[in-house]
Design a protein around this motif. Sequence first.
Motif, PDB file in Angstrom:
ATOM      1  N   LYS A 153       0.822  -1.222   0.000  1.00 40.30           N
ATOM      2  CA  LYS A 153       0.000   0.000   0.000  1.00 40.30           C
ATOM      3  C   LYS A 153       0.854   1.268   0.000  1.00 40.30           C
ATOM      4  N   GLU A 154       2.061   1.160   0.565  1.00 37.19           N
ATOM      5  CA  GLU A 154       2.901   2.355   0.713  1.00 37.19           C
ATOM      6  C   GLU A 154       3.372   2.903  -0.643  1.00 37.19           C
ATOM      7  N   THR A 155       3.511   4.193  -0.692  1.00 35.94           N
ATOM      8  CA  THR A 155       4.125   4.833  -1.858  1.00 35.94           C
ATOM      9  C   THR A 155       5.605   4.469  -1.869  1.00 35.94           C
ATOM     10  N   THR A 156       6.100   4.051  -3.019  1.00 37.87           N
ATOM     11  CA  THR A 156       7.516   3.670  -3.110  1.00 37.87           C
ATOM     12  C   THR A 156       8.153   4.551  -4.179  1.00 37.87           C
ATOM     13  N   ASP A 157       8.564   5.747  -3.767  1.00 37.99           N
ATOM     14  CA  ASP A 157       9.124   6.718  -4.705  1.00 37.99           C
ATOM     15  C   ASP A 157      10.517   6.339  -5.175  1.00 37.99           C
ATOM     16  N   TRP A 158      11.279   5.686  -4.277  1.00 32.45           N
ATOM     17  CA  TRP A 158      12.678   5.395  -4.602  1.00 32.45           C
ATOM     18  C   TRP A 158      13.114   4.105  -3.918  1.00 32.45           C
ATOM     19  N   LEU A 159      14.216   3.559  -4.399  1.00 32.43           N
ATOM     20  CA  LEU A 159      14.787   2.402  -3.733  1.00 32.43           C
ATOM     21  C   LEU A 159      16.303   2.514  -3.705  1.00 32.43           C
ATOM     22  N   LEU A 160      16.884   1.901  -2.700  1.00 31.60           N
ATOM     23  CA  LEU A 160      18.343   1.858  -2.567  1.00 31.60           C
ATOM     24  C   LEU A 160      18.745   0.395  -2.450  1.00 31.60           C
ATOM     25  N   ASN A 286      28.258 -21.323  -9.712  1.00 27.92           N
ATOM     26  CA  ASN A 286      29.431 -21.522  -8.852  1.00 27.92           C
ATOM     27  C   ASN A 286      28.926 -21.902  -7.456  1.00 27.92           C
ATOM     28  N   ASP A 287      29.378 -23.071  -6.963  1.00 28.89           N
ATOM     29  CA  ASP A 287      28.917 -23.578  -5.645  1.00 28.89           C
ATOM     30  C   ASP A 287      29.209 -22.597  -4.528  1.00 28.89           C
ATOM     31  N   LEU A 288      30.240 -21.768  -4.720  1.00 31.54           N
ATOM     32  CA  LEU A 288      30.682 -20.882  -3.637  1.00 31.54           C
ATOM     33  C   LEU A 288      30.180 -19.449  -3.794  1.00 31.54           C
ATOM     34  N   LEU A 289      29.269 -19.278  -4.741  1.00 34.39           N
ATOM     35  CA  LEU A 289      28.731 -17.920  -4.981  1.00 34.39           C
ATOM     36  C   LEU A 289      28.065 -17.362  -3.725  1.00 34.39           C
ATOM     37  N   ILE A 290      28.403 -16.136  -3.404  1.00 28.81           N
ATOM     38  CA  ILE A 290      27.682 -15.446  -2.335  1.00 28.81           C
ATOM     39  C   ILE A 290      27.659 -13.947  -2.609  1.00 28.81           C
ATOM     40  N   ARG A 291      26.463 -13.383  -2.517  1.00 29.63           N
ATOM     41  CA  ARG A 291      26.301 -11.927  -2.608  1.00 29.63           C
ATOM     42  C   ARG A 291      25.353 -11.535  -1.476  1.00 29.63           C
ATOM     43  N   GLU A 292      25.710 -10.478  -0.789  1.00 23.43           N
ATOM     44  CA  GLU A 292      24.769  -9.962   0.203  1.00 23.43           C
ATOM     45  C   GLU A 292      24.382  -8.539  -0.179  1.00 23.43           C
ATOM     46  N   LEU A 293      23.095  -8.306  -0.181  1.00 24.56           N
ATOM     47  CA  LEU A 293      22.571  -6.988  -0.525  1.00 24.56           C
ATOM     48  C   LEU A 293      21.763  -6.412   0.632  1.00 24.56           C
ATOM     49  N   LEU A 294      21.714  -5.123   0.659  1.00 23.59           N
ATOM     50  CA  LEU A 294      20.834  -4.431   1.600  1.00 23.59           C
ATOM     51  C   LEU A 294      19.885  -3.603   0.754  1.00 23.59           C
ATOM     52  N   ARG A 295      18.614  -3.621   1.120  1.00 19.53           N
ATOM     53  CA  ARG A 295      17.691  -2.793   0.348  1.00 19.53           C
ATOM     54  C   ARG A 295      16.855  -1.937   1.288  1.00 19.53           C
ATOM     55  N   ILE A 296      16.570  -0.750   0.806  1.00 18.89           N
ATOM     56  CA  ILE A 296      15.663   0.149   1.513  1.00 18.89           C
ATOM     57  C   ILE A 296      14.784   0.794   0.451  1.00 18.89           C
ATOM     58  N   ARG A 297      13.476   0.747   0.691  1.00 17.69           N
ATOM     59  CA  ARG A 297      12.556   1.452  -0.209  1.00 17.69           C
ATOM     60  C   ARG A 297      11.854   2.513   0.600  1.00 17.69           C
ATOM     61  N   GLY A 298      11.512   3.611  -0.038  1.00 19.20           N
ATOM     62  CA  GLY A 298      10.851   4.661   0.737  1.00 19.20           C
ATOM     63  C   GLY A 298      10.164   5.698  -0.108  1.00 19.20           C
ATOM     64  N   HIS A 299       9.744   6.758   0.559  1.00 18.14           N
ATOM     65  CA  HIS A 299       9.017   7.825  -0.126  1.00 18.14           C
ATOM     66  C   HIS A 299       9.653   9.177   0.175  1.00 18.14           C
ATOM     67  N   PHE A 300       9.384  10.135  -0.681  1.00 18.13           N
ATOM     68  CA  PHE A 300       9.847  11.501  -0.448  1.00 18.13           C
ATOM     69  C   PHE A 300       9.020  12.121   0.673  1.00 18.13           C
ATOM     70  N   THR A 301       9.636  13.032   1.413  1.00 18.22           N
ATOM     71  CA  THR A 301       8.891  13.637   2.514  1.00 18.22           C
ATOM     72  C   THR A 301       8.609  15.120   2.282  1.00 18.22           C
ATOM     73  N   LYS A 302       9.191  15.707   1.254  1.00 19.36           N
ATOM     74  CA  LYS A 302       8.826  17.098   0.972  1.00 19.36           C
ATOM     75  C   LYS A 302       8.697  17.322  -0.531  1.00 19.36           C
TER      76      LYS A 302
END
Length: 302
Positions: A153-160, A286-302
Amino acid sequence: MKNIDGLEITENISSKRILDIKIKDEIINELTDLFKRFDLTAIEYKPFTRFTVAKYLDDLTNNELSKYLNNILRDRKTGCFIIGPEKLTGDTDDIFLVKLSTAITHLIGLPNHDSMSGKFYARFHVKHEDKSDSYLRKAYSNLDLHTDGTYVKETTDWLLMTKILEKNAEGGESVLLHLDDWEHCKELFNDPAGRENFIWGSPKSKNVDYKVEHPVFFEDSKGLPQISYIDQFPEPKNMKQGQFLQRLSNSLEGSQNKVIIKLPVGFALVANNYFWLHGRRPFKENDLLIRELLRIRGHFTK
Ligand SMILES: [Fe+2]
């Protein structure tokens, strides 16, 4: 190109719409000290500390960075940047990167609650083996072009998206497409089927127990096309909707104007979520593949 002390700003080699921002050592060194005033628990439990770490970062750029990042993200001509430390050291570890990502997002607006993690951010791995129920963690499948927040339901203006760690990874590049570079944008935007309401659900791992309804396309304040779309989650209710989604998917994936980005470890990719689509190429097995990601989604406030 904009000049801000302590930052190195250049045009991305693959797209003039994307800005590369390197944070120089002088700022990173001060930030690592300042960030140590708060542990991760404080950042997670006390929402106001997230603004405090954001202010540390902005103060170190004479409060220029917040204005600049906002301008990039809202500007239809750009709408995307890549930002990270010039150099990674022992101090710029995963905890530092969580705090830096927190700071960047709180200069842009306010993160939405991430139901998958139960926090304002989510960290997740992509590995060789996967038993999950969505394409997000399927290393050897293409993660098709999409926007985020299609089923909430949230507005998702941008993502990181920040790359925290990567080992034994070949392939897996980020794929991006700006609506104004997409060959069939006008045609699909003007198709009445794209303006109908679709039902959007999500698999169990997303922890969202409701469905939403919205069209694929809508207009911004100037009448320009915006999109909210992902291949896996719309539930077409008839042949017309099914065929429209298939045509849309084929056209997006077939675009010759996709931008391929190899995001370095420690860097965050931040994009406007209503006129940029994002995805990921498959990794080489590749059996040893590993990637770690961080994600943040959000909205503009002004
Ligand atoms: Fe996504």
